[in-house]
Design a protein around this motif. Sequence first.
Motif, mmCIF file in Angstrom:
data_model
loop_
_atom_site.group_PDB
_atom_site.id
_atom_site.type_symbol
_atom_site.label_atom_id
_atom_site.label_comp_id
_atom_site.label_asym_id
_atom_site.label_seq_id
_atom_site.Cartn_x
_atom_site.Cartn_y
_atom_site.Cartn_z
ATOM 1 N N ALA A 64 0.770 -1.189 -0.340
ATOM 2 C CA ALA A 64 0.366 0.022 0.197
ATOM 3 C C ALA A 64 0.870 0.876 0.350
ATOM 4 C CB ALA A 64 -1.124 -0.141 0.797
ATOM 5 N N THR A 65 0.474 2.356 -0.739
ATOM 6 C CA THR A 65 0.780 3.610 -0.982
ATOM 7 C C THR A 65 0.078 4.823 -0.840
ATOM 8 O OG1 THR A 65 1.296 3.513 -2.855
ATOM 9 C CG2 THR A 65 3.163 2.831 -1.560
ATOM 10 N N ALA A 66 0.276 6.104 -0.509
ATOM 11 C CA ALA A 66 -0.948 7.058 -0.857
ATOM 12 C C ALA A 66 -0.185 8.069 -1.574
ATOM 13 C CB ALA A 66 -0.727 7.223 0.845
ATOM 14 N N SER A 67 -1.204 8.788 -2.206
ATOM 15 C CA SER A 67 -0.449 10.157 -3.561
ATOM 16 C C SER A 67 -0.376 11.292 -2.214
ATOM 17 C CB SER A 67 -1.499 10.203 -4.567
ATOM 18 O OG SER A 67 -2.265 10.714 -3.570
ATOM 19 N N GLN A 69 -1.491 13.959 -2.180
ATOM 20 C CA GLN A 69 -3.393 14.839 -1.880
ATOM 21 C C GLN A 69 -3.596 14.057 -0.372
ATOM 22 O OE1 GLN A 69 -2.295 14.419 -4.994
ATOM 23 N NE2 GLN A 69 -1.847 16.858 -4.826
ATOM 24 N N GLY A 70 -2.981 11.881 -0.011
ATOM 25 C CA GLY A 70 -3.463 10.712 0.884
ATOM 26 C C GLY A 70 -4.524 10.325 -0.264
ATOM 27 N N GLN A 71 -4.224 10.085 -0.989
ATOM 28 C CA GLN A 71 -5.425 8.674 -2.369
ATOM 29 C C GLN A 71 -4.583 7.522 -2.235
ATOM 30 O OE1 GLN A 71 -8.936 9.321 -2.899
ATOM 31 N NE2 GLN A 71 -8.121 6.953 -3.451
ATOM 32 N N PRO A 72 -5.078 6.642 -1.109
ATOM 33 C CA PRO A 72 -4.503 5.371 -0.844
ATOM 34 C C PRO A 72 -4.261 4.646 -2.102
ATOM 35 C CG PRO A 72 -6.539 5.406 0.126
ATOM 36 C CD PRO A 72 -6.561 6.784 -0.350
ATOM 37 N N TYR A 73 -3.119 3.099 -2.097
ATOM 38 C CA TYR A 73 -3.887 2.451 -3.276
ATOM 39 C C TYR A 73 -3.132 1.453 -2.920
ATOM 40 C CZ TYR A 73 -2.766 0.240 -7.576
ATOM 41 O OH TYR A 73 -2.382 -0.436 -8.841
ATOM 42 N N THR A 105 2.060 2.753 -7.757
ATOM 43 C CA THR A 105 3.017 2.630 -6.859
ATOM 44 C C THR A 105 4.332 3.667 -6.898
ATOM 45 O OG1 THR A 105 2.190 0.548 -6.278
ATOM 46 C CG2 THR A 105 4.656 1.362 -5.317
ATOM 47 N N ASN A 108 3.652 6.967 -7.124
ATOM 48 C CA ASN A 108 2.563 7.223 -4.896
ATOM 49 C C ASN A 108 4.693 8.077 -4.589
ATOM 50 O OD1 ASN A 108 0.372 7.464 -5.839
ATOM 51 N ND2 ASN A 108 0.061 5.308 -4.927
ATOM 52 N N ASN A 112 4.992 10.347 -1.610
ATOM 53 C CA ASN A 112 4.890 10.412 -0.542
ATOM 54 C C ASN A 112 5.602 8.816 -0.097
ATOM 55 O OD1 ASN A 112 3.464 9.814 2.018
ATOM 56 N ND2 ASN A 112 1.628 9.688 1.496
#
Length: 214
Positions: A64-67, A69-73, A105, A108, A112
Amino acid sequence: MTRLESQPHTYPSDIAFTPTVKALQSRNGSRDAYARMEEEHGWQTRLTPDVARFIEQQTSVFFATASAQGQPYIQHRGGPAGFLHMLDDHTIAFADFAGNRQYLTAGNLADNPKAHLFLVDYAHRRRIKIWGEARVIDDDPALLAKLMPQGYKARGERVVVMSVHAWDVNCPKHIPQRFEAADVAAALEERDERIKELEAQVAELKRLSGASGA
């Protein structure tokens, strides 16, 4: 590109137990138990030999990562056992295989570095959660070659290296028990061989019984 700074923590579990999370724990009656956990032993930051073996046995994990802006992926990562490598007791690395070329990934992590690795052993109903920061290495062909699984039909494009900040083991509750197809096939083959042995023994006993009664 924006790089997000990590905040210092009093306890390793503070990486997940934010002030808002702790407030909810207090409201719902679990804060005292987790406070004792923090003070007495808490989560660990070093990957123990037992956890290292668990990690290197996995063939399917979620990263898991996040952009910015905090959008998770969450992205699935798979390969033969050992595709996740322990560089030391604080560092995990793996070859990033060629895929659909979305680069979510990698993008992101460029903005971040915060990352999370989620591993589940369905057969033994065990899961381990790992928090940390990760980076992508595009220009180290020697390291990429070292991390590529031998004989595996995939093309490595880059390396992902994760520095471990904390990890925790969950209870087995609600984890469905599932088994790898290869393990089931091996168990069935062993059963069939045993059946053949028993059938041969029965046939031999019948032969001997017939011979003695003649």
